[in-house]
Design a protein around this motif. Structure first.
Motif, PDB file in Angstrom:
ATOM      1  N   THR A  24       1.895 -10.681  12.861  1.00  0.00           N
ATOM      2  CA  THR A  24       1.661 -11.867  13.422  1.00  0.00           C
ATOM      3  C   THR A  24       0.585 -12.709  12.831  1.00  0.00           C
ATOM      4  O   THR A  24       0.507 -13.790  12.674  1.00  0.00           O
ATOM      5  N   ALA A  27       1.688 -14.348   9.801  1.00  0.00           N
ATOM      6  CA  ALA A  27       2.370 -15.760  10.355  1.00  0.00           C
ATOM      7  C   ALA A  27       1.457 -16.634  10.851  1.00  0.00           C
ATOM      8  O   ALA A  27       1.630 -17.969  10.368  1.00  0.00           O
ATOM      9  N   VAL A  43       5.278 -22.393  16.788  1.00  0.00           N
ATOM     10  CA  VAL A  43       5.480 -20.839  17.030  1.00  0.00           C
ATOM     11  C   VAL A  43       5.962 -20.411  18.445  1.00  0.00           C
ATOM     12  O   VAL A  43       5.434 -20.845  19.459  1.00  0.00           O
ATOM     13  N   ILE A 107       7.882 -20.534  13.413  1.00  0.00           N
ATOM     14  CA  ILE A 107       7.599 -18.918  13.486  1.00  0.00           C
ATOM     15  C   ILE A 107       8.109 -18.351  14.650  1.00  0.00           C
ATOM     16  O   ILE A 107       8.015 -18.935  15.821  1.00  0.00           O
ATOM     17  N   ASP A 109       7.919 -15.299  16.347  1.00  0.00           N
ATOM     18  CA  ASP A 109       6.897 -13.989  16.330  1.00  0.00           C
ATOM     19  C   ASP A 109       7.549 -13.048  17.410  1.00  0.00           C
ATOM     20  O   ASP A 109       8.048 -13.381  18.492  1.00  0.00           O
ATOM     21  N   VAL A 139       9.904 -18.197   9.794  1.00  0.00           N
ATOM     22  CA  VAL A 139       9.176 -16.939   9.630  1.00  0.00           C
ATOM     23  C   VAL A 139       9.560 -16.306  10.808  1.00  0.00           C
ATOM     24  O   VAL A 139       9.140 -16.428  12.132  1.00  0.00           O
ATOM     25  N   THR A 141       8.777 -12.373  12.622  1.00  0.00           N
ATOM     26  CA  THR A 141       8.002 -11.226  12.694  1.00  0.00           C
ATOM     27  C   THR A 141       8.309 -10.108  13.664  1.00  0.00           C
ATOM     28  O   THR A 141       9.373 -10.504  14.710  1.00  0.00           O
TER      29      THR A 141
END
Length: 178
Positions: A24, A27, A43, A107, A109, A139, A141
């Motif tokens: 995290t 990111a 995010v 992102i 996450d 992205v 994660t």
């Protein structure tokens, strides 16, 4: 358009996985860099329900926006039906965001934790990513990234834990782990 500028305008898929600390954090660092370069960053935090300190970034950098799609379940107990519902709603929201064209970086996450707990399938996630606007960088994660996501990704970083002070009984510290 030159090949270089085409490559710069294409959104890639990045995955940060592994059992080590920093997925995290990496990111969020990318989010700050992108925002400072004039990009809009979304995010979406799966599983998490606590507003960790990183969420305050949107106060400092208004081109970053956080939304949470979780109840904290995977960290303390087996997921409930409500946990799964939150995760599925999060995927729906993330799909809308990625395909809207309004965001340059998205992102997701802890999305691999949502996959691990079967909130939705890897195929559903990959379909959502494939439906994004071409310029959107994504992205993902979390631990346990499935092989299909790793194969689809353009960049994969496996953060491996070699040593961690948790093992010596040090709890999560404000500003470092939360």
């Amino acid at each position: 358009m030159s090949k270089l500028s085409m490559r710069e305008k294409k959104g890639y898929l990045q995955v940060y996985t592994g059992d080590g600390k920093g997925k995290t954090t990496a990111a969020i660092g990318l989010a700050a860099r992108a925002a400072l370069a004039g990009k809009r960053v979304f995010v979406g935090q799966f599983v998490k329900s606590m507003r960790y300190h990183e969420c305050r970034l949107e106060e400092l950098l208004p081109s970053i926006h956080f939304e949470q799609f979780g109840l904290g379940c995977a960290l303390i107990h087996e997921p409930s039906e409500e946990d799964v519902r939150y995760g599925r709603e999060g995927l729906t929201r993330a799909t809308e965001v990625m395909s809207s064209g309004e965001w340059d970086v998205v992102i997701l996450d802890e999305v691999t934790i949502a996959l691990y707990f079967h909130f939705f399938s890897t195929d559903e996630l990959l379909e959502a990513i494939a439906a994004r606007e071409a310029h959107v960088e994504v992205v993902c994660t979390g631990r346990y990234a499935p092989e299909e996501l790793i194969t689809a990704a353009d960049l994969v970083t496996d953060m491996r834990c070699i040593k961690h002070y948790y093992d010596a009984g040090v709890p999560a510290r404000s500003g470092f782990e939360r």
